[in-house]
Design a protein around this motif. Structure first.
Motif, PDB file in Angstrom:
ATOM      1  N   THR A 125     102.595  15.591  -0.811  1.00 12.53           N
ATOM      2  CA  THR A 125     102.263  15.576   0.606  1.00 12.53           C
ATOM      3  C   THR A 125     103.431  16.111   1.437  1.00 12.53           C
ATOM      4  OG1 THR A 125     100.861  13.635   0.246  1.00 12.53           O
ATOM      5  CG2 THR A 125     101.495  14.123   2.521  1.00 12.53           C
ATOM      6  N   GLN A 126     103.139  17.052   2.319  1.00 12.05           N
ATOM      7  CA  GLN A 126     104.165  17.610   3.189  1.00 12.05           C
ATOM      8  C   GLN A 126     104.347  16.708   4.405  1.00 12.05           C
ATOM      9  OE1 GLN A 126     102.909  21.575   4.121  1.00 12.05           O
ATOM     10  NE2 GLN A 126     103.409  22.381   2.094  1.00 12.05           N
ATOM     11  N   VAL A 127     105.597  16.318   4.663  1.00 15.68           N
ATOM     12  CA  VAL A 127     105.897  15.419   5.775  1.00 15.68           C
ATOM     13  C   VAL A 127     107.057  15.983   6.581  1.00 15.68           C
ATOM     14  CG1 VAL A 127     106.669  13.107   6.436  1.00 15.68           C
ATOM     15  CG2 VAL A 127     105.106  13.379   4.510  1.00 15.68           C
ATOM     16  N   ASN A 128     106.891  16.014   7.904  1.00 15.01           N
ATOM     17  CA  ASN A 128     107.968  16.398   8.808  1.00 15.01           C
ATOM     18  C   ASN A 128     108.134  15.322   9.866  1.00 15.01           C
ATOM     19  OD1 ASN A 128     108.707  19.105   7.837  1.00 15.01           O
ATOM     20  ND2 ASN A 128     106.630  19.657   8.432  1.00 15.01           N
ATOM     21  N   ILE A 129     109.389  15.060  10.250  1.00 14.02           N
ATOM     22  CA  ILE A 129     109.703  14.037  11.248  1.00 14.02           C
ATOM     23  C   ILE A 129     110.434  14.709  12.404  1.00 14.02           C
ATOM     24  CG2 ILE A 129     111.008  11.932  11.705  1.00 14.02           C
ATOM     25  CD1 ILE A 129     110.627  11.223   8.755  1.00 14.02           C
ATOM     26  N   MET A 130     109.908  14.541  13.609  1.00 10.39           N
ATOM     27  CA  MET A 130     110.528  15.123  14.800  1.00 10.39           C
ATOM     28  C   MET A 130     110.418  14.151  15.975  1.00 10.39           C
ATOM     29  SD  MET A 130     109.381  19.123  14.638  1.00 10.39           S
ATOM     30  CE  MET A 130     110.443  19.529  16.038  1.00 10.39           C
ATOM     31  N   PRO A 131     111.436  14.042  16.824  1.00  8.93           N
ATOM     32  CA  PRO A 131     112.766  14.631  16.633  1.00  8.93           C
ATOM     33  C   PRO A 131     113.576  13.826  15.618  1.00  8.93           C
ATOM     34  CG  PRO A 131     112.725  13.316  18.641  1.00  8.93           C
ATOM     35  CD  PRO A 131     111.323  13.301  18.099  1.00  8.93           C
ATOM     36  N   ASN A 132     114.594  14.423  15.085  1.00  6.96           N
ATOM     37  CA  ASN A 132     115.488  13.752  14.134  1.00  6.96           C
ATOM     38  C   ASN A 132     116.849  14.440  14.196  1.00  6.96           C
ATOM     39  OD1 ASN A 132     116.509  12.146  12.125  1.00  6.96           O
ATOM     40  ND2 ASN A 132     115.303  13.040  10.465  1.00  6.96           N
ATOM     41  N   PRO A 133     117.830  13.811  14.842  1.00  3.31           N
ATOM     42  CA  PRO A 133     117.947  12.437  15.324  1.00  3.31           C
ATOM     43  C   PRO A 133     116.985  12.113  16.482  1.00  3.31           C
ATOM     44  CG  PRO A 133     120.120  13.472  15.121  1.00  3.31           C
ATOM     45  CD  PRO A 133     119.112  14.546  14.996  1.00  3.31           C
ATOM     46  N   ALA A 134     116.694  10.811  16.605  1.00  3.34           N
ATOM     47  CA  ALA A 134     115.769  10.343  17.628  1.00  3.34           C
ATOM     48  C   ALA A 134     116.386   9.192  18.414  1.00  3.34           C
ATOM     49  CB  ALA A 134     114.463   9.892  16.984  1.00  3.34           C
ATOM     50  N   SER A 135     115.849   8.970  19.626  1.00  4.75           N
ATOM     51  CA  SER A 135     116.324   7.864  20.460  1.00  4.75           C
ATOM     52  C   SER A 135     115.212   6.880  20.804  1.00  4.75           C
ATOM     53  CB  SER A 135     116.934   8.402  21.761  1.00  4.75           C
ATOM     54  OG  SER A 135     118.077   9.166  21.506  1.00  4.75           O
ATOM     55  N   ASN A 136     114.053   7.410  21.228  1.00  7.22           N
ATOM     56  CA  ASN A 136     112.973   6.550  21.714  1.00  7.22           C
ATOM     57  C   ASN A 136     111.769   6.493  20.777  1.00  7.22           C
ATOM     58  OD1 ASN A 136     114.361   5.987  24.164  1.00  7.22           O
ATOM     59  ND2 ASN A 136     113.781   8.011  24.909  1.00  7.22           N
ATOM     60  N   ILE A 179     105.608  11.598  13.198  1.00 10.68           N
ATOM     61  CA  ILE A 179     105.539  11.907  11.774  1.00 10.68           C
ATOM     62  C   ILE A 179     104.329  12.809  11.554  1.00 10.68           C
ATOM     63  CG2 ILE A 179     105.338  10.955   9.452  1.00 10.68           C
ATOM     64  CD1 ILE A 179     106.413   8.288  10.671  1.00 10.68           C
ATOM     65  N   ASN A 180     104.587  14.014  11.109  1.00 10.97           N
ATOM     66  CA  ASN A 180     103.524  14.977  10.873  1.00 10.97           C
ATOM     67  C   ASN A 180     103.320  15.110   9.371  1.00 10.97           C
ATOM     68  OD1 ASN A 180     102.753  18.010  10.230  1.00 10.97           O
ATOM     69  ND2 ASN A 180     101.934  17.534  12.241  1.00 10.97           N
ATOM     70  N   LEU A 181     102.126  14.781   8.895  1.00  7.99           N
ATOM     71  CA  LEU A 181     101.873  14.917   7.455  1.00  7.99           C
ATOM     72  C   LEU A 181     100.511  15.543   7.217  1.00  7.99           C
ATOM     73  CD1 LEU A 181      99.822  12.545   6.059  1.00  7.99           C
ATOM     74  CD2 LEU A 181     101.688  11.099   6.795  1.00  7.99           C
ATOM     75  N   ASN A 198      99.220  13.157  12.849  1.00  8.54           N
ATOM     76  CA  ASN A 198     100.403  12.917  13.673  1.00  8.54           C
ATOM     77  C   ASN A 198     100.506  11.422  13.938  1.00  8.54           C
ATOM     78  OD1 ASN A 198     101.682  15.545  14.418  1.00  8.54           O
ATOM     79  ND2 ASN A 198      99.596  15.986  15.097  1.00  8.54           N
ATOM     80  N   ILE A 199     101.588  10.826  13.463  1.00 11.17           N
ATOM     81  CA  ILE A 199     101.792   9.380  13.593  1.00 11.17           C
ATOM     82  C   ILE A 199     102.954   9.129  14.548  1.00 11.17           C
ATOM     83  CG2 ILE A 199     102.324   7.242  12.354  1.00 11.17           C
ATOM     84  CD1 ILE A 199     101.264   8.749   9.805  1.00 11.17           C
ATOM     85  N   TYR A 200     102.699   8.340  15.589  1.00  7.88           N
ATOM     86  CA  TYR A 200     103.715   8.014  16.595  1.00  7.88           C
ATOM     87  C   TYR A 200     104.420   6.722  16.185  1.00  7.88           C
ATOM     88  CZ  TYR A 200     105.704   6.733  21.150  1.00  7.88           C
ATOM     89  OH  TYR A 200     106.546   6.366  22.165  1.00  7.88           O
ATOM     90  N   LEU A 201     105.758   6.766  16.173  1.00 10.18           N
ATOM     91  CA  LEU A 201     106.532   5.594  15.765  1.00 10.18           C
ATOM     92  C   LEU A 201     107.595   5.303  16.826  1.00 10.18           C
ATOM     93  CD1 LEU A 201     106.461   3.832  13.121  1.00 10.18           C
ATOM     94  CD2 LEU A 201     108.500   5.084  12.420  1.00 10.18           C
ATOM     95  N   PRO A 202     107.477   4.170  17.558  1.00  6.80           N
ATOM     96  CA  PRO A 202     108.498   3.836  18.569  1.00  6.80           C
ATOM     97  C   PRO A 202     109.763   3.279  17.910  1.00  6.80           C
ATOM     98  CG  PRO A 202     106.815   2.122  18.485  1.00  6.80           C
ATOM     99  CD  PRO A 202     106.371   3.192  17.529  1.00  6.80           C
ATOM    100  N   VAL A 203     110.915   3.765  18.336  1.00  7.38           N
ATOM    101  CA  VAL A 203     112.177   3.315  17.726  1.00  7.38           C
ATOM    102  C   VAL A 203     113.220   2.922  18.778  1.00  7.38           C
ATOM    103  CG1 VAL A 203     111.819   4.694  15.641  1.00  7.38           C
ATOM    104  CG2 VAL A 203     113.076   5.689  17.568  1.00  7.38           C
TER     105      VAL A 203
END
Length: 199
Positions: A117-128, A132-134, A167-172
């Motif tokens: 499975t292709q996975v990309n994480i943006m932005p990285n580094p992240a603040s808020n 996750i795009n897969l 597209n998965i939204y993850l609050p950090v």
């Protein structure tokens, strides 16, 4: 006669350290190692040793974090495995006390997995937040977990994965600065990605 060629490294006593856990989490080109110990003696350092054949070990790093006496302590080390093609990597820890006493941990076996499975994480580094795009080849239920550098799960989120692009939204925003691991589990795979949170 006086022996000048004697190897004094082997004159040592076993250090009374109790290993509570020792685990490894493979990421893209790194392995995050976490361990917990209890010790009644002052620790000088931990030496992380790596092997690709479980026979010849080489020191790959040193951890000198202060360790409290008679209290559980969690420690970590990130090993850069760029250039290592082996699917299985072996690790062990050498604990060295300030008195010179030593002890080895059990051997930890880490298996590298080639993800389909292709996975990309943006932005990285992240603040808020991170997106996750897969791309998945079928519908399934999944889980996204955020793990800190000590191996603690700080966030777990159930997700519905559909065939095609997701597209998965993850609050950090409520997590402290540092290096984290995002673990994406689908019905067929477990994918680990490194995330850096900055403040």
């Amino acid at each position: 006669p006086f022996q000048t060629d004697r190897d004094w490294r082997y004159i040592s006593t076993v250090l009374p350290v109790q290993f509570l856990s020792f685990a490894g989490l493979p990421q893209d080109n790194t392995v995050l190692l976490n361990w917990s110990i209890i010790t009644p003696k002052d620790i000088d350092r931990f030496e992380v040793e790596r092997s690709t054949d479980n026979s010849t070990y080489q020191k790959t790093g040193t951890v000198t974090d202060p360790v409290k006496l008679n209290e559980q302590q969690d420690l970590s080390f990130t090993d850069n495995i760029t250039g290592i093609s082996n699917d299985i990597i072996y690790y062990r820890l050498k604990v060295i006390a300030k008195t010179g006493e030593t002890k080895y941990s059990n051997v930890l076996v880490v298996r590298r997995v080639q993800n389909k499975t292709q996975v990309n994480i943006m932005p990285n580094p992240a603040s808020n937040y991170v997106n996750i795009n897969l791309h998945a080849d079928k519908n399934s239920q999944g889980t996204v977990t955020l793990i800190d550098k000590l191996g603690r799960k700080v966030l777990t989120q159930e997700v519905k994965i559909v065939k095609g692009t997701n597209n998965i939204y993850l609050p950090v925003e409520k997590y402290g600065q540092g290096v984290y691991t995002i673990v994406i589990e689908t019905s067929t795979e477990k994918i680990n990605k490194q995330l850096i949170i900055v403040r």
